[in-house]
Design a protein around this motif. Structure first.
Motif, short mmCIF file in Angstrom:
data_model
loop_
_atom_site.label_atom_id
_atom_site.label_comp_id
_atom_site.label_asym_id
_atom_site.label_seq_id
_atom_site.Cartn_x
_atom_site.Cartn_y
_atom_site.Cartn_z
N UNK A 220 3.56 6.51 -16.70
CA UNK A 220 2.70 7.69 -16.88
C UNK A 220 3.19 8.81 -15.96
N UNK A 221 4.34 9.34 -16.30
CA UNK A 221 5.02 10.28 -15.40
C UNK A 221 4.19 11.53 -15.10
N UNK B 55 3.86 2.07 -4.71
CA UNK B 55 2.90 1.86 -5.79
C UNK B 55 3.59 2.03 -7.13
N UNK B 56 3.55 0.96 -7.91
CA UNK B 56 4.09 1.04 -9.26
C UNK B 56 2.97 1.50 -10.18
N UNK B 57 3.03 2.76 -10.60
CA UNK B 57 1.92 3.38 -11.32
C UNK B 57 1.95 3.08 -12.81
N UNK C 46 0.82 -1.23 0.00
CA UNK C 46 0.00 0.00 0.00
C UNK C 46 0.84 1.27 0.00
#
Lengths: 276, 313
Positions: free
Chosen positions: B59-60, B54-56, B51
Motif C-alpha cells: 500500500x505504497x 514495519x512491513x506495511x 517496532x
C-alpha cells in the motif's frame, strides 16, 4: 455532564455563526461540508481534546486531522474561537496572502496539525501520528474526520486495513456521512452500501450517531480506548448544510457562490442563531 | 586504469546493515517496507527491532502518508520500495503528504532503471528522477556504490526533509575507497581531462570511467564527474568543466528527458551553451534481461559513450 454538553452546544452555535460570517464575507465557499462537521468540532475542541492555544505544539496535546480539507473554514472558526489566532483573521479567508487558505495548511495556520486537501491522504497521516505515539507509549490521542465522498479514494481503505491491523486504538475516526458529494448523492455517484458493516468487517468498532447529537458523540469518545480495544469509527449521520434549513433544503450545496437571495437567507439564519 | 570490480557487499545489505546499527543508536528511526522486506534483506533487522521495522503490506500511497504522520510526531521514517512504485504510484502523496508540508521522510528507491533486470519493463522506472525533481523541496540522489550509500544514509539520519535515494539492489561497481567523504549537492570529480566532460550517475559512473580509459588510448582526455546529487545540482562543477572542455556528455540509467541530461542542459543553456550528447533511455520502455544485455540494448555501455564523444564535430 450537563454543563459540558451545554458548553459544547454553545460552542457549536458559535462555530456555525462564525463560519457562516467567514464564508459570507468572502462571498463563496464550501458551505455544505463545513456545516455538517460543526457539532463534531464542538465536541472535540469543547470537551474532549487536550490542547493549548498558546502552545500549539505542546507535546502532550491531542492531534486533529481534517482529512476532508474543504471543511477548512469550520476548523478555522473553531481554532479562532478557542484562541489560536484572532477572530478578525477569519475575514481574510482565501484572500491574497492569507494565513487561512481554502484547505488547511499546517505551515500557515496556528493549530492546524496536518495539511490536507488532496482527499484520502489525511487518514494515512493520522495513522502515522497515532502509530508514532503508540510506539513511544505516549498517551496522546488522534482524531480524524473523513468525508463520505472521500471514501471513494482507495487510499482510505489501505489506511483502514493498516489501522485495524496495528490496532491504533489511540486514533478515533469520524465519517461525515452527509450523503452528498460534489456532483450529487453518494448513491448516484458511488454507492457506499452499508458503511457500518464494512468498517466492522475491516476490524473496527463502529457506531452510528446523529451528526448533531453532541451528547451521544461526547459519551462515545470522551474516554480513551484501552490497548486491547479495536479502533473506533464513528459514522456521523449528518446533513450537508446541517443546522441551516436554507442550506439543508438545497439540492446542491457543496460549494456556494452567494446570490442576493442566498445572502438574505443566510443573514436571516445568522440572526436567528444569534437570538437563540 | 579504472579497475572494474564489484563491491564485496550488495547495496541492499548496506541498507539492512545500516538499519541494524543505527536503529540501535537512534530508536526514533522507523524503516517502512511495502512487502519487499525480504528483497531488501530487512528480515533479520525486523526480527531484532519489530517496532522499528514495519512491513506495511502493498500500500505504497498509504505508506507515504504514514511516514508523513510519523515525521509530524517526531519519528525519523525511511521508506523502501522499488523506484517504480515509490514514484509513479504515489506522486501526489509525495507532494502533499510530504514535500508541500515540509515533512521529514527518506525514500530509498531500489531497482533503479534497468537494474530491475528480470522483473522487466513493468518494474523499470525511467521516469522517477524526473518526477521527483519536480518537487520544490526534494533532494534527489542516486548513489553510486556501497561506500557512498552508507555515507549518505548516515547523513540522512540528521537531515530533515524529503530525500530521494535511488539505488540498485545488488553489488555495484566499486568507485570509492573506504573513508571517502561525500557532500550532498557537491559533485565528485573522478578524473580530469581537457577534451570532454562525462557527467554520470548511478551505474553509469563506472561506464563513464571505462569510456574515459578507452578514450585516453585514442588521445582524448576526459573529465569524469559523478553527479550523485541530481537536485540541487552542482552548477559550479558543471560550468567549470564545461568551460574547461567545451563538450559535455551526460550518462544516466533513466530517460534522457527530465533526468540528469535535462538537469545539466538547464544549467548549460543559461551559463555557457556548448554542444552536448545524451546517453540514457531514449523514450523507450524496459524489458526483461540480464544487466549486460540491457546495457547493450538501451545503449548504456562505455562503447556507446565513446561513440557519442566521437560524434562531436
Amino acid at each position: 455532564m450537563k454543563d459540558v454538553i451545554a458548553k459544547i452546544n454553545d460552542l457549536a452555535k458559535q462555530i456555525r455563526i462564525s463560519t457562516l460570517k467567514e464564508l459570507n464575507h468572502l462571498g463563496f465557499g464550501h458551505y455544505g461540508g463545513s456545516m455538517s462537521v460543526v457539532e463534531i468540532l464542538a465536541v472535540l475542541y469543547g470537551g474532549v481534546m487536550k490542547y493549548n492555544p498558546q502552545k500549539p505544539n505542546w507535546p502532550e496535546r491531542d492531534y486533529f486531522v481534517m482529512s476532508k480539507g474543504h471543511a477548512g473554514p469550520a476548523l478555522y472558526s473553531t481554532l479562532a474561537l478557542k484562541g489560536f489566532f484572532p477572530k478578525d483573521d477569519l475575514m481574510t479567508l482565501n484572500q491574497n496572502g492569507t494565513t487561512l487558505p481554502s484547505h488547511p495548511d499546517r505551515l500557515r495556520t496556528k493549530g492546524v496539525d496536518v495539511t490536507t486537501g488532496s482527499l484520502g491522504q489525511g487518514i494515512s497521516i493520522a495513522a502515522g501520528i497515532a502509530l508514532a505515539h503508540k510506539l513511544s507509549h505516549r498517551e496522546n490521542r488522534v482524531f480524524c474526520i473523513i468525508g463520505d465522498g472521500e471514501l471513494n479514494e482507495g487510499q482510505c481503505w489501505e489506511a483502514f486495513q493498516f489501522i485495524a491491523h496495528h490496532n491504533l486504538h489511540n486514533l478515533t475516526i469520524f465519517v461525515d456521512y452527509n450523503k452528498k458529494q460534489l456532483d450529487g448523492t453518494l448513491e448516484e455517484i458511488i454507492n457506499p452500501f452499508n458503511l457500518s458493516n464494512k468498517f466492522q468487517a475491516f476490524g473496527f468498532d463502529s457506531l452510528t450517531i446523529k451528526g448533531d447529537d453532541t451528547q451521544t458523540i461526547y459519551q462515545a469518545i470522551k474516554t480513551p480506548r484501552k490497548y486491547d480495544e479495536r479502533p473506533l469509527i464513528v459514522i456521523l449521520d449528518s446533513i450537508k448544510g446541517q443546522g441551516i434549513s436554507y442550506l439543508e433544503n438545497m439540492v446542491s450545496n457543496h460549494h456556494l457562490r452567494l446570490t442576493d437571495e442566498a445572502k438574505i437567507e443566510l443573514e436571516k439564519a445568522i440572526a436567528l442563531l444569534e437570538d437563540n | 586504469m579504472f579497475i572494474v570490480e564489484n563491491d564485496p557487499i550488495e547495496m541492499r545489505k548496506v541498507y539492512s546493515k545500516f538499519m541494524q546499527e543505527f536503529i540501535g543508536k537512534n530508536t526514533e528511526i522507523i524503516a517502512l517496507e511495502a512487502d519487499l522486506m525480504s528483497s531488501m534483506s530487512m528480515d533479520s533487522v525486523h526480527n531484532m527491532y519489530p517496532n522499528n521495522v514495519i512491513n506495511c503490506g502493498i500500500m505504497e500511497s498509504h505508506i507515504v502518508g504514514l511516514a508523513a504522520g510519523l515525521s509530524i510526531a517526531g519519528k525519523i521514517p525511511f521508506f523502501h520500495t522499488f523506484t517504480a512504485f515509490a514514484s509513479r504510484r504515489c506522486f501526489d502523496q509525495l507532494f502533499m503528504s510530504v514535500d508541500y508540508q515540509n515533512n521529514n521522510v527518506k525514500i530509498i528507491a531500489s531497482d533503479a532503471g534497468i537494474t530491475a533486470v528480470h522483473n522487466g519493463g513493468t518494474h523499470m522506472s525511467f521516469e522517477d528522477m524526473g518526477i521527483v525533481r519536480g518537487l520544490a523541496h526534494a533532494v534527489v540522489l542516486e548513489v553510486t556504490d556501497a561506500t557512498m550509500f552508507r555515507a549518505i544514509l548516515e547523513q540522512l539520519v540528521h537531515l530533515k526533509g524529503l530525500y530521494w535515494v535511488r539505488t540498485m539492489r545488488k553489488n555495484a561497481v566499486t568507485i570509492y575507497q573506504h573513508g571517502e567523504k561525500f557532500s550532498i549537492g557537491k559533485a565528485k570529480i573522478l578524473r580530469e581531462g581537457k577534451d570532454v566532460t562525462l557527467i554520470a550517475n548511478g551505474i553509469m559512473v563506472a561506464q563513464a570511467m571505462i569510456a574515459a580509459d578507452k578514450l585516453a588510448t585514442q588521445g582524448i582526455n576526459a573529465t569524469v564527474i559523478d553527479m550523485f546529487t541530481l537536485k540541487p545540482i552542482d552548477r559550479e562543477a558543471i560550468i567549470k568543466y564545461a568551460k574547461f572542455t567545451g563538450k559535455v556528455v551526460t550518462c544516466e540509467n533513466h530517460n534522457i528527458h527530465n533526468g540528469l541530461g535535462s538537469a545539466v542542459a538547464e544549467v548549460l543553456v543559461e551559463e555557457c551553451p556548448i554542444p552536448m550528447r545524451f546517453i540514457g533511455i531514449k523514450d523507450r520502455y524496459g524489458q526483461v534481461g540480464t544487466l549486460e544485455f540491457l546495457k547493450k540494448e538501451y545503449e548504456l555501455t562505455a562503447d556507446d559513450i565513446v561513440k557519442a564523444v566521437k560524434s562531436f564535430p
